[in-house]
Scaffold this active site. Sequence first.
Site, PDB file in Angstrom:
ATOM      1  N   HIS A 187      -4.667   5.243  -3.087  1.00 58.17           N
ATOM      2  CA  HIS A 187      -4.747   4.131  -2.076  1.00 58.17           C
ATOM      3  C   HIS A 187      -3.370   3.807  -1.469  1.00 58.17           C
ATOM      4  O   HIS A 187      -2.436   4.195  -1.930  1.00 58.17           O
ATOM      5  CB  HIS A 187      -5.337   2.874  -2.661  1.00 58.17           C
ATOM      6  CG  HIS A 187      -4.416   2.358  -3.643  1.00 58.17           C
ATOM      7  ND1 HIS A 187      -4.572   2.525  -4.877  1.00 58.17           N
ATOM      8  CD2 HIS A 187      -3.598   1.185  -3.760  1.00 58.17           C
ATOM      9  CE1 HIS A 187      -3.557   1.934  -5.828  1.00 58.17           C
ATOM     10  NE2 HIS A 187      -3.261   1.032  -5.109  1.00 58.17           N
ATOM     11  N   HIS A 220      -1.238   0.878   0.713  1.00 56.30           N
ATOM     12  CA  HIS A 220      -1.250  -0.482   1.096  1.00 56.30           C
ATOM     13  C   HIS A 220      -0.659  -0.449   2.589  1.00 56.30           C
ATOM     14  O   HIS A 220       0.300   0.369   3.164  1.00 56.30           O
ATOM     15  CB  HIS A 220      -0.015  -1.329   0.387  1.00 56.30           C
ATOM     16  CG  HIS A 220      -0.632  -1.507  -1.047  1.00 56.30           C
ATOM     17  ND1 HIS A 220      -1.221  -2.503  -1.493  1.00 56.30           N
ATOM     18  CD2 HIS A 220      -0.388  -0.554  -2.180  1.00 56.30           C
ATOM     19  CE1 HIS A 220      -1.237  -2.336  -2.792  1.00 56.30           C
ATOM     20  NE2 HIS A 220      -0.987  -1.112  -3.320  1.00 56.30           N
TER      21      HIS A 220
END
Length: 138
Positions: A101, A103
């Site tokens: 992932h 940010h």
Amino acid sequence: MVKDDCIFCKIANGGIPASTLYEDDNFRVVLDAGPASKGHALILPKQHYEDVCELDEAVGSKVLGLAAKIGRAMKSGLGCAGFNLVQNNGEAAGQTVYHFHMHIIPRYENGPAMVSWEPGTIDAEDAEKIVQAIKAGL
């Protein structure tokens, strides 16, 4: 592949509700449940990859463009002055959920210091040793 026991697989594929900013065939972008700043978001691939080293090249090639798109929307919609893109790999780097992932952290004028470090120094001999060690792994 989607992992049944991965919380980010569940969020990315709609199994767990989240505040969704964007979605397409490959990704869901959601607000982070523990934000570093107002608007902090996560880009989550719908397929499971533990980290950037496992990330499919075709999916990986789309991440930066998507991050730019969301960052531009944050600057326009939230009035932030900039944003950080943060992507952690491994426990020592701060990764806590083992599903790739990225940010996107909006940054505001006079906001708190984050994602920063004190620059160190390196001499030419150490630099050459580091270059050779990394090249050996390519």
